[in-house]
Structure formats: C-alpha cells, structure tokens
Design a protein around this motif. Structure first.
Motif, PDB file in Angstrom:
ATOM      1  N   SER A 156       2.231  21.325  -1.711  1.00  0.00           N
ATOM      2  CA  SER A 156       2.271  22.133  -2.930  1.00  0.00           C
ATOM      3  C   SER A 156       2.780  23.546  -2.674  1.00  0.00           C
ATOM      4  O   SER A 156       3.389  24.165  -3.545  1.00  0.00           O
ATOM      5  N   GLU A 157       2.542  24.085  -1.455  1.00  0.00           N
ATOM      6  CA  GLU A 157       2.967  25.446  -1.125  1.00  0.00           C
ATOM      7  C   GLU A 157       3.519  25.494   0.300  1.00  0.00           C
ATOM      8  O   GLU A 157       2.967  26.174   1.170  1.00  0.00           O
ATOM      9  N   PRO A 158       4.620  24.797   0.581  1.00  0.00           N
ATOM     10  CA  PRO A 158       5.156  24.807   1.950  1.00  0.00           C
ATOM     11  C   PRO A 158       5.582  26.214   2.357  1.00  0.00           C
ATOM     12  O   PRO A 158       6.115  26.981   1.541  1.00  0.00           O
ATOM     13  N   LEU A 159       5.354  26.545   3.626  1.00  0.00           N
ATOM     14  CA  LEU A 159       5.726  27.854   4.150  1.00  0.00           C
ATOM     15  C   LEU A 159       7.171  27.834   4.626  1.00  0.00           C
ATOM     16  O   LEU A 159       7.691  26.777   5.009  1.00  0.00           O
ATOM     17  N   PRO A 160       7.830  28.988   4.630  1.00  0.00           N
ATOM     18  CA  PRO A 160       9.209  29.028   5.125  1.00  0.00           C
ATOM     19  C   PRO A 160       9.349  28.457   6.531  1.00  0.00           C
ATOM     20  O   PRO A 160      10.326  27.781   6.846  1.00  0.00           O
ATOM     21  N   ASP A 161       8.340  28.734   7.390  1.00  0.00           N
ATOM     22  CA  ASP A 161       8.400  28.255   8.769  1.00  0.00           C
ATOM     23  C   ASP A 161       8.176  26.745   8.879  1.00  0.00           C
ATOM     24  O   ASP A 161       8.404  26.171   9.950  1.00  0.00           O
ATOM     25  N   ASP A 162       7.709  26.111   7.811  1.00  0.00           N
ATOM     26  CA  ASP A 162       7.462  24.670   7.865  1.00  0.00           C
ATOM     27  C   ASP A 162       8.753  23.871   7.982  1.00  0.00           C
ATOM     28  O   ASP A 162       8.758  22.758   8.511  1.00  0.00           O
ATOM     29  N   GLY A 163       9.848  24.429   7.465  1.00  0.00           N
ATOM     30  CA  GLY A 163      11.102  23.677   7.454  1.00  0.00           C
ATOM     31  C   GLY A 163      10.953  22.356   6.721  1.00  0.00           C
ATOM     32  O   GLY A 163      11.561  21.346   7.102  1.00  0.00           O
ATOM     33  N   TRP A 164      10.177  22.367   5.664  1.00  0.00           N
ATOM     34  CA  TRP A 164       9.819  21.127   4.979  1.00  0.00           C
ATOM     35  C   TRP A 164      10.956  20.605   4.114  1.00  0.00           C
ATOM     36  O   TRP A 164      11.503  21.331   3.275  1.00  0.00           O
ATOM     37  N   ARG A 165      11.305  19.349   4.305  1.00  0.00           N
ATOM     38  CA  ARG A 165      12.347  18.711   3.510  1.00  0.00           C
ATOM     39  C   ARG A 165      11.806  17.532   2.706  1.00  0.00           C
ATOM     40  O   ARG A 165      12.571  16.791   2.096  1.00  0.00           O
ATOM     41  N   GLY A 166      10.488  17.389   2.743  1.00  0.00           N
ATOM     42  CA  GLY A 166       9.869  16.286   2.024  1.00  0.00           C
ATOM     43  C   GLY A 166       9.517  16.647   0.591  1.00  0.00           C
ATOM     44  O   GLY A 166      10.027  17.623   0.026  1.00  0.00           O
ATOM     45  N   ARG A 167       8.609  15.882   0.003  1.00  0.00           N
ATOM     46  CA  ARG A 167       8.224  16.064  -1.395  1.00  0.00           C
ATOM     47  C   ARG A 167       7.379  17.319  -1.553  1.00  0.00           C
ATOM     48  O   ARG A 167       6.593  17.696  -0.673  1.00  0.00           O
ATOM     49  N   THR A 168       7.520  17.953  -2.711  1.00  0.00           N
ATOM     50  CA  THR A 168       6.734  19.148  -3.027  1.00  0.00           C
ATOM     51  C   THR A 168       6.152  19.007  -4.432  1.00  0.00           C
ATOM     52  O   THR A 168       6.589  18.186  -5.231  1.00  0.00           O
ATOM     53  N   GLY A 169       5.150  19.851  -4.712  1.00  0.00           N
ATOM     54  CA  GLY A 169       4.525  19.839  -6.028  1.00  0.00           C
ATOM     55  C   GLY A 169       3.131  19.263  -5.978  1.00  0.00           C
ATOM     56  O   GLY A 169       2.477  19.254  -4.925  1.00  0.00           O
ATOM     57  N   LEU A 170       2.647  18.775  -7.115  1.00  0.00           N
ATOM     58  CA  LEU A 170       1.321  18.179  -7.200  1.00  0.00           C
ATOM     59  C   LEU A 170       1.386  16.723  -6.753  1.00  0.00           C
ATOM     60  O   LEU A 170       2.254  15.967  -7.189  1.00  0.00           O
ATOM     61  N   VAL A 171       0.445  16.327  -5.934  1.00  0.00           N
ATOM     62  CA  VAL A 171       0.535  15.003  -5.306  1.00  0.00           C
ATOM     63  C   VAL A 171       0.418  13.879  -6.333  1.00  0.00           C
ATOM     64  O   VAL A 171       1.116  12.867  -6.233  1.00  0.00           O
ATOM     65  N   HIS A 172      -0.407  14.043  -7.353  1.00  0.00           N
ATOM     66  CA  HIS A 172      -0.534  12.944  -8.321  1.00  0.00           C
ATOM     67  C   HIS A 172       0.730  12.802  -9.158  1.00  0.00           C
ATOM     68  O   HIS A 172       1.057  11.716  -9.631  1.00  0.00           O
ATOM     69  N   GLN A 173       1.467  13.906  -9.323  1.00  0.00           N
ATOM     70  CA  GLN A 173       2.731  13.821 -10.066  1.00  0.00           C
ATOM     71  C   GLN A 173       3.802  13.102  -9.240  1.00  0.00           C
ATOM     72  O   GLN A 173       4.700  12.465  -9.809  1.00  0.00           O
ATOM     73  N   VAL A 196       0.850  -1.189   0.000  1.00  0.00           N
ATOM     74  CA  VAL A 196       0.000   0.000   0.000  1.00  0.00           C
ATOM     75  C   VAL A 196       0.885   1.238   0.000  1.00  0.00           C
ATOM     76  O   VAL A 196       1.791   1.367   0.825  1.00  0.00           O
ATOM     77  N   SER A 197       0.616   2.151  -0.932  1.00  0.00           N
ATOM     78  CA  SER A 197       1.311   3.440  -0.975  1.00  0.00           C
ATOM     79  C   SER A 197       0.293   4.539  -0.729  1.00  0.00           C
ATOM     80  O   SER A 197      -0.676   4.669  -1.488  1.00  0.00           O
ATOM     81  N   LEU A 198       0.479   5.303   0.338  1.00  0.00           N
ATOM     82  CA  LEU A 198      -0.397   6.411   0.691  1.00  0.00           C
ATOM     83  C   LEU A 198       0.272   7.724   0.316  1.00  0.00           C
ATOM     84  O   LEU A 198       1.353   8.044   0.827  1.00  0.00           O
ATOM     85  N   TYR A 199      -0.370   8.496  -0.560  1.00  0.00           N
ATOM     86  CA  TYR A 199       0.100   9.821  -0.939  1.00  0.00           C
ATOM     87  C   TYR A 199      -0.946  10.832  -0.479  1.00  0.00           C
ATOM     88  O   TYR A 199      -2.108  10.761  -0.886  1.00  0.00           O
ATOM     89  N   TRP A 200      -0.496  11.772   0.380  1.00  0.00           N
ATOM     90  CA  TRP A 200      -1.419  12.779   0.908  1.00  0.00           C
ATOM     91  C   TRP A 200      -0.887  14.161   0.520  1.00  0.00           C
ATOM     92  O   TRP A 200       0.184  14.562   0.976  1.00  0.00           O
ATOM     93  N   GLY A 201      -1.643  14.855  -0.307  1.00  0.00           N
ATOM     94  CA  GLY A 201      -1.238  16.175  -0.778  1.00  0.00           C
ATOM     95  C   GLY A 201      -1.960  17.290  -0.051  1.00  0.00           C
ATOM     96  O   GLY A 201      -3.190  17.254   0.094  1.00  0.00           O
ATOM     97  N   CYS A 202      -1.217  18.277   0.417  1.00  0.00           N
ATOM     98  CA  CYS A 202      -1.776  19.454   1.083  1.00  0.00           C
ATOM     99  C   CYS A 202      -0.968  20.679   0.674  1.00  0.00           C
ATOM    100  O   CYS A 202       0.081  20.561   0.041  1.00  0.00           O
ATOM    101  N   ARG A 203      -1.473  21.849   1.050  1.00  0.00           N
ATOM    102  CA  ARG A 203      -0.740  23.074   0.721  1.00  0.00           C
ATOM    103  C   ARG A 203       0.496  23.231   1.618  1.00  0.00           C
ATOM    104  O   ARG A 203       1.615  23.317   1.140  1.00  0.00           O
ATOM    105  N   SER A 204       0.281  23.314   2.917  1.00  0.00           N
ATOM    106  CA  SER A 204       1.378  23.521   3.862  1.00  0.00           C
ATOM    107  C   SER A 204       1.342  22.430   4.928  1.00  0.00           C
ATOM    108  O   SER A 204       0.413  21.620   4.994  1.00  0.00           O
ATOM    109  N   LYS A 205       2.357  22.426   5.798  1.00  0.00           N
ATOM    110  CA  LYS A 205       2.482  21.354   6.789  1.00  0.00           C
ATOM    111  C   LYS A 205       1.299  21.321   7.747  1.00  0.00           C
ATOM    112  O   LYS A 205       0.859  20.241   8.173  1.00  0.00           O
ATOM    113  N   ALA A 206       0.751  22.495   8.085  1.00  0.00           N
ATOM    114  CA  ALA A 206      -0.381  22.539   9.010  1.00  0.00           C
ATOM    115  C   ALA A 206      -1.595  21.811   8.454  1.00  0.00           C
ATOM    116  O   ALA A 206      -2.442  21.323   9.206  1.00  0.00           O
TER     117      ALA A 206
END
Length: 342
Positions: free
Chosen positions: A270-287, A235-245
C-alpha cells in the motif's frame, strides 16, 4: 436456573446459565458456534435470534448496530439469555472440535524477520495433548489473568517442532514490549487453546487466502496444511503490507508457490518506499482480489488481518463480486486498544 439454546440448521442444543453469555457455554459443551475475539468487537459470532430474548453486555456498535439488534441479530459472546432461545448460525462446526487445554510452553527460539515482527518457537510439554486446526489461535495467560491472543502459524502435522507464532510489536503493549525487550530463550509461559473457528472447511471450491500484516500467520498454517494434504484446489494467496520490509516471509511464500502447483501468490504493497524498487501490485489488498476475481460466486474466502481490511473485503466481495456471505471466513486482528473500545 438454566435456559436451553437450540441452534439451527445444525440441530444442536446446549444449556446456558441465566447470568452466562451464550458463547462460553457453547464452547464448554462442545458446540462450535462461530467466534473470533470473544470481546464484542469483531462481529464474528453474530447469529440471528429466531425465538427468545437476550440482554447484551458491552460491545462495539460496529460489531452489532442498534438496527441489527432490532432486526434480531445477537452477539453470542456478550448476549445472556432471558428465556429459552432458538438461534440460526450457518457456520457451526462438527462435534469433533479439539478440546481447549491449559499448558506451560517454553520459548525455544525467537527471531526477528522484520524490525517490528518477532517469530516465536514454543516447545510443548512432553506429555502434551494439544491439538488444533490450522488457522486457530492460542491465548497467553499473563499476570492477574490478563490474556493476549495469537494465531498459530504452523500446521498441526509439524507439531513435533512445537508451535510458531508471529507477533507484531505494539509499543506500550504489556506483552509485546516484553517480547521485544526482556524475553529470553527457555522462558516459561502459560497458554490455553485452541480457540477460534477460522480454519479451512472441507470443500472443492477455489480458495482465496487474504492477509494483511501478521494476519499472514494463520494463512501460513493453512498453506502448510493444504500442501501436506496434497490438495488440488486452486489457491490464491494475497498478502497486503505497507512496504517490502513488512513482507517478512516473502521468500517463504515464493518457495511455497513453487511447491504447490495450484498456488498463486500475489503480494500487494500500500505504501512502497522508494528504496524498495517495487514493481509488483500496489494499493489495497482486497481491491487487488477484486481486480483479479470480479466474480467470486464459486469461491471461498479466508481473510485475516486488520479489522478495516476484513470489513471492507466482506462488504465489497459480497456486494460487488457475488461472493456468498456464508463462504467468507474471517479472523480480524484486534489490538488491546480495539478491545478496550468495547
């Protein structure tokens, strides 16, 4: 006067009144045609008309274009028969689908894991007969018969704890303004369900569960169900959101990945905020799915979320990744504005 509707290849049949749409008649008589919004907006109920003639009511052209209608496709939620019909529907479910029931439910708890997301826990009546498949939804019946639909976010085996719903605030929304404003614990609501054909099929194919926003709700129920069944399907779960919150149950998904050896969890912003410190995947979730799985020919995909995401995933997975269109199951979340466009 009634007309007979025959459905192939399932070899099911049912009767439809002359002024009645096909889908409600099928639901009433226990014939599990595919469907989603029931309002001519999502295209989930689209079937091919092999014999006969129908008249379509109001619907969105994105759900059924003029070219598709001319080619023999129909939306069963808004098509009324003018003759006996023969339909081709590849995703008809078994006769043992659960009965639709109306019931009062009591709000047992309300929490807000994100500023614009509420988690509702609903207590069922003591004598309830409500049963559902993980992935289905219920409808609240509001004043004047207005309805609002929400996916059930917990699996059936957890019914002792009631029902869980995830509701995003839509400012100006009749129901969500109440949820985020005046709603109090112990409030009684009228509900009806289960509805929808978005639930897991019996199969050994690897699974891709694709969600955006609160489209995570039915996917969460599916994961709980898979864990309870002791599945060995990858099972592969892909969850797409704008920011970490917006990943409002991120820790829950991480914990589930620890409990299910075959589960891979991929959050995508798709739109991580600077404060998110996000190092994971970005962009459109289906891509992100396409990058990881350029060949989906052996997979099943279950997608839930914004209509734009679901439509893009279905188009790109089938045309570019070899996914069999019959193995793509979807539940596009439609706001009241989307439905009003019909």
């Amino acid at each position: 006067m009634t007309f007979k509707v025959s459905v192939l290849p399932a070899e099911r049949s049912f009767e439809v009144a002359r002024d009645e749409a096909i889908l409600p008649a099928a639901i009433r008589q226990g014939v599990g045609l595919p469907y989603g919004c029931k309002d001519g907006a999502c295209s989930s109920c689209k079937c091919r008309l092999l014999e006969g003639r129908v008249i379509h009511g109001a619907h969105q052209l994105k759900a059924l274009s003029l070219a598709e209608e001319a080619a023999g496709w129909v939306l069963t939620c808004c098509a009324t028969p003018q003759t006996d019909l023969v339909l081709e529907a590849r995703q008809v479910i078994a006769e043992d689908q659960f009965a639709v029931v109306k019931m009062p439910v009591r709000l047992a708890a309300l929490s807000k894991p994100a500023p614009d997301v509420a988690l509702l826990k609903l207590q069922l009546p003591a004598s309830h007969t409500f049963r559902w498949h993980a992935g289905q939804y219920l409808e609240f019946i509001l004043k004047d018969g207005v309805r609002r639909a929400y996916s059930i976010a917990n699996a059936p085996h957890t019914v002792a704890g009631g029902l869980e719903l995830h509701i995003r605030h839509m400012p100006g929304g009749v129901f969500t303004d109440h949820v985020f404003g005046a709603m109090k614990e112990k409030e009684i609501l009228r509900a009806e369900g289960p509805f929808g054909t978005f639930f897991l099929r019996d199969s050994n194919r690897p699974l891709v569960l694709l969600a955006s926003g609160t489209g995570f709700a039915p996917v969460k129920a599916m994961l709980e169900d898979l864990l309870a069944r002791g599945t060995d399907r990858p099972v592969s779960l892909y969850w797409g959101c704008r920011s970490k919150a917006d990943l409002y149950l991120h820790d829950w998904a991480l914990a589930m990945a620890q409990q299910m050896p075959g589960l891979r969890y991929v959050p995508v912003l798709s739109e991580p905020l600077p404060d998110d410190g996000w190092r994971g995947r970005t962009g459109l979730v289906h891509q992100a799915v396409m990058a990881d799985w350029p060949d989906l020919s052996s997979h099943e995909v279950y997608a839930c979320g914004a209509p734009a995401m679901v439509d893009a995933a279905q188009r790109d997975f089938t045309t570019r990744c070899g996914l069999d269109g019959a193995q793509f199951y979807a539940d596009a979340f439609l706001s009241q504005a989307d439905r009003a466009a019909v």
